[in-house]
Design an enzyme around this catalytic site. Structure first.
Site, PDB file in Angstrom:
ATOM      1  N   ARG A   1     -27.534  27.009 -32.074  1.00 40.97           N
ATOM      2  CA  ARG A   1     -27.147  27.389 -33.431  1.00 40.97           C
ATOM      3  C   ARG A   1     -26.582  26.185 -34.177  1.00 40.97           C
ATOM      4  O   ARG A   1     -26.757  26.037 -35.364  1.00 40.97           O
ATOM      5  CB  ARG A   1     -26.125  28.526 -33.375  1.00 40.97           C
ATOM      6  CG  ARG A   1     -26.767  29.868 -33.059  1.00 40.97           C
ATOM      7  CD  ARG A   1     -25.730  30.972 -32.969  1.00 40.97           C
ATOM      8  NE  ARG A   1     -25.171  31.082 -31.625  1.00 40.97           N
ATOM      9  CZ  ARG A   1     -23.895  31.114 -31.341  1.00 40.97           C
ATOM     10  NH1 ARG A   1     -23.003  31.021 -32.311  1.00 40.97           N
ATOM     11  NH2 ARG A   1     -23.486  31.228 -30.099  1.00 40.97           N
TER      12      ARG A   1
ATOM     13  N   HIS B   1     -20.245  36.520 -25.872  1.00 40.23           N
ATOM     14  CA  HIS B   1     -20.997  35.413 -26.456  1.00 40.23           C
ATOM     15  C   HIS B   1     -22.057  35.999 -27.381  1.00 40.23           C
ATOM     16  O   HIS B   1     -22.819  36.865 -26.956  1.00 40.23           O
ATOM     17  CB  HIS B   1     -21.633  34.580 -25.346  1.00 40.23           C
ATOM     18  CG  HIS B   1     -22.123  33.248 -25.808  1.00 40.23           C
ATOM     19  ND1 HIS B   1     -23.178  33.105 -26.665  1.00 40.23           N
ATOM     20  CD2 HIS B   1     -21.696  31.995 -25.526  1.00 40.23           C
ATOM     21  CE1 HIS B   1     -23.383  31.817 -26.884  1.00 40.23           C
ATOM     22  NE2 HIS B   1     -22.500  31.122 -26.214  1.00 40.23           N
TER      23      HIS B   1
END
Lengths: 219, 553
Positions: B335, B315
């Site tokens: 994000r 990740h």
């Protein structure tokens, strides 16, 4: 910075820990993993509940060992909290059904221990008072971040079960929601699947690349 | 706090107003491929072929995993199973997939035992933050969901499994909602959908940054209301078979009583999850403490094929500072609503909504080329510019939508609304696993598998929100398949293990590793392998705790 050692006590046994690491890491590194319950080690499963005392007279309290960094002179007592048998949620919950599910609802003496004990900073006692008034959407909001470590129940002198009630309210409200979920089919569904499920791996990938641009088969 | 980084932070702040307007570089598929080959941990050659078992001599496996798969059982050679519990269905694993399977079997009238080596719900599911995918938007469809996931998985996904996942999305959301999961809604009552890396339309449902927690606590509560027998702190040591290939139960180790128990079952569902704690190449992990790949080892010894295990998900946004949070997940959803990835020079070096493997590779590249930020603990990361979120979406957005992030960092006097956080890729998800058919059946009769322990569905890179959907869809499917194909009870033997052992003896130079590992050894957390022969030694000490003073809070 990383090499600094501090001394802490786990259930009366002195161990060396690295400054900056969490209690869980210190306990495991000291070879005592069986002295504490460990789950996610990321602050959301509620397994590693402990109580703390400090050597300098500061007030101790409850913590999650996986979130709490070690401090010199800290005394740590693992206090696992067993799960409580749940109560079936209901459609269209109200104060009466909550009271029936959790008869100790009104025994709260507003001591505030539950709010102090909560490692997630939930205003637990205030929320119990909101439960008594039936302000359930606020209650659901309050318990959004509840990890069900059980500490609020563990510290309650009056056998109130705040986190169990919080989940019961959330589940009951959730079940009562009127949802419209589209089935997502249209007249092109079969054609689109044929295009995307192409038996050749390369063509399948190529078709998928195209399809995700517009959501349609471009001829 | 973060005094050490004051000068570096100024560089991030200096470029913020420019970055707000300017798009970041987007790579084409050729550039992405080159980046992955050079920098992504999957592609660096830390792998080898296996010498024993059904995959021997074929595709490669990460070195750390290969050693476990070739390892020997911790059972003594002369172990004779003596049945302690007879049940119809034995579920191994107490995370989302196992709990979903147990719930689905609740009304069947069958006796069901669920064993977990931790407690019910202590799992990767509960730690999932960002959300769950389901094609619910007007311009979306299961087909589009499929296309996104297939491209994300580099076309390696098993198309049949993936189609089932995508088609069952809306139904799974309905099922979870009826259990009482409160996914966020817009004011018009429709579910709020966020974008995820590689989704061509917003498709991710969430409950703040606690989506996995919301699902897991509801599943846990619901399972406890059924007649499922829950065996907590019971570690699966070995699977049993009938001597003719059919899986017929398991040997468990009860960590509390310190004794072994033998369970005879007509069906076994493996829902043991992933293996982040084996810390491939020394990477930090976002996984829970029990994620040591036990299910892979158990199934492999039974003769089940494994697939895609050369592929793991790193990740891109694991926390890198403070040290105590190293490896822990910072959700991708951060994000998707505007936090940018920025190097030490303040440069926004890649579009942060690239696929996870690409973004992880890009971060590793920045650091390798000297544009990373070094922490006082010697780790290196890049910035995730979280203050951008409120700049883009209005003050208060970050705190409102991501209370978990705020809560974890405030202890260290870091306020992500004002200060960017440092990230470095963290070992997050086991993309491959046990090969299964569309009914979640493995290569052995009597053995089903679902969730992260399986391989094929996600190809070689999983999209955000597809694992929570995976456990829901395939947890239910495995249980339904068991109901339709339940074998008669077979004898309890260790024939498959003996066969595996004799195969091992023919190979020279195998490591003397015992597996499954049960608990992490490779990481900083050093619990020794849970020996099946004896009770944990610390047990006596744990009885003599000084009780905490309840009046001293």
């Amino acid at each position: 910075m990383a090499e600094k050692k501090v001394e802490i006590r786990i259930s009366g046994k002195t161990i060396q820990a690295q400054a900056g690491e969490t209690l869980i890491h210190a306990i495991w590194s000291a070879g005592m993993p069986e002295s504490i319950k460990t789950g996610c080690a990321g602050g959301v499963c509620g397994a590693c509940t402990v109580t703390l005392r400090y050597s300098d007279g500061r007030k101790g309290g409850t913590e999650l060992a996986c979130m709490k960094p070690v401090e010199a002179g800290m005394e740590v007592f693992p206090c696992p909290v067993d799960a409580e048998a749940p109560v079936e949620p209901v459609m269209e919950p109200d104060v009466r059904s909550l009271q029936a599910a959790f008869p100790t609802l009104n025994r709260c003496t507003k001591c505030g221990s539950c709010s102090t004990a909560c490692p997630m900073s939930i205003p637990v006692m205030d929320s119990v008072l909101r439960m008594q008034k039936g302000e359930f959407s606020e209650v659901a909001e309050d318990f959004t971040t509840c990890i069900h470590c059980g500490l609020c129940r563990f510290v309650c002198e009056d056998k109130v079960k705040p986190h169990n009630m919080g989940l019961w309210v959330r589940r009951s409200l959730g079940m009562s929601r009127d949802l419209s979920i589209p089935h997502g089919e249209n007249e092109n569904t079969e054609k689109e699947w044929q295009y995307l499920m192409h038996t050749d791996r390369e063509l399948r990938l190529q078709n998928a690349r195209q399809f995700r641009q517009t959501g349609k088969v471009e001829s | 706090m973060m005094q050490w980084a004051q000068e570096l932070l100024k560089k991030v702040e200096a470029t913020r107003s420019v970055r707000l307007e300017q798009p970041a570089p987007v790579l084409d598929s050729v550039q992405e491929g080159a980046l992955l080959k050079q920098y992504h941990p999957d592609y660096l050659g830390h792998e080898r072929k296996l010498a024993v078992g059904p995959n021997a001599g074929e595709e490669k496996f990460p070195l750390e995993l290969a050693e476990l798969l070739e390892g020997d059982s911790s059972l003594e050679p002369d172990t004779t199973p003596k049945v302690d519990i007879e049940t119809d269905v034995l579920i191994l694993g107490g995370g989302g997939a196992g709990a979903t399977a147990a719930l689905t079997l609740a009304e069947s009238g069958l006796s069901v035992h669920l064993a977990t080596k931790l407690r019910l719900g202590d799992s990767n599911t509960v730690m999932a933050e960002g959300g769950i995918q389901s094609a619910l938007a007007e311009n979306d469809s299961a087909r589009r969901h499929f296309a996104d996931a297939l491209v994300g998985g580099h076309g390696e996904n098993d198309p049949e499994l993936l189609r089932i996942l995508c088609e069952q999305g809306p139904e799974s959301i309905r099922w979870l909602s009826q259990l009482g999961c409160l996914f966020e809604q817009n004011e018009d009552g429709r579910f709020r959908l966020r974008a995820g890396g590689g989704t061509s339309v917003p498709r991710v449902l969430a409950c703040r940054d606690y989506t996995g927690l919301e699902i897991m606590r509801v599943l846990k509560d619901a399972v406890r209301l059924t007649s499922t027998h829950i065996l907590e702190e019971h570690v699966a040591v070995e699977l049993l078979d009938d001597g003719a290939g059919q899986v017929t139960g398991a040997i468990l180790f009860d960590r509390i009583a310190g004794k072994r128990i033998c369970v005879s079952a007509r069906a076994v569902i493996l829902a043991t999850g992933g293996s982040g704690q084996i810390r491939l190449q020394g990477f930090p992990t976002s996984n829970h403490v029990g994620a040591t790949g036990d299910g892979l080892v158990l199934a492999y010894r039974q003769g089940c094929r494994l697939i895609h295990l050369d592929s793991y998900q790193y990740h891109p946004s694991g926390a890198c500072y403070p040290e105590a949070l190293a490896g822990q997940l910072v959700t991708e959803a951060i994000r998707s609503i505007g936090a940018q990835v920025v190097n030490a020079e303040g440069v926004h070096f890649i579009n942060e909504m690239a696929y996870r493997d690409v973004l992880a590779g890009a971060i590793i590249k920045e650091i390798a080329e000297g544009r990373g930020v070094k922490t006082p603990h010697g780790k290196t990361g890049v910035w995730l510019d979280t203050p951008m979120i409120d700049l883009k979406n209005g003050a208060g957005t970050l705190a409102r939508q991501f209370p978990g992030l705020i809560h974890r960092f405030e202890r260290y006097a870091i306020d992500p609304t004002k200060t960017p956080i440092l990230i470095y890729p963290t070992l997050h998800y086991q993309n491959g696993g046990i090969r299964v058919d569309t009914q979640c059946r493995t290569d052995r009769v009597g053995l089903w598998a679902c969730g992260e322990v399986t391989g094929g569905l996600h190809g070689k890179n999983r999209l955000m929100g597809n694992s929570l959907l995976d456990i829901t869809v395939f947890g239910r499917r495995a249980a339904e398949s068991v109901l339709g194909n339940l074998p008669e009870r077979g004898a309890s033997t260790l024939t498959n293990l003996e066969r595996f052992r004799s195969e091992r003896e023919k190979v020279e130079g195998l490591a003397q590793t015992r597996s499954p590992q049960f608990f992490p050894e490779a990481s900083g957390m050093k619990l020794e392998s849970c020996a099946v022969e004896e009770a944990p030694k610390e047990e006596a000490a744990s009885q003599s705790f000084e009780p905490p003073n309840p009046f001293n809070f």
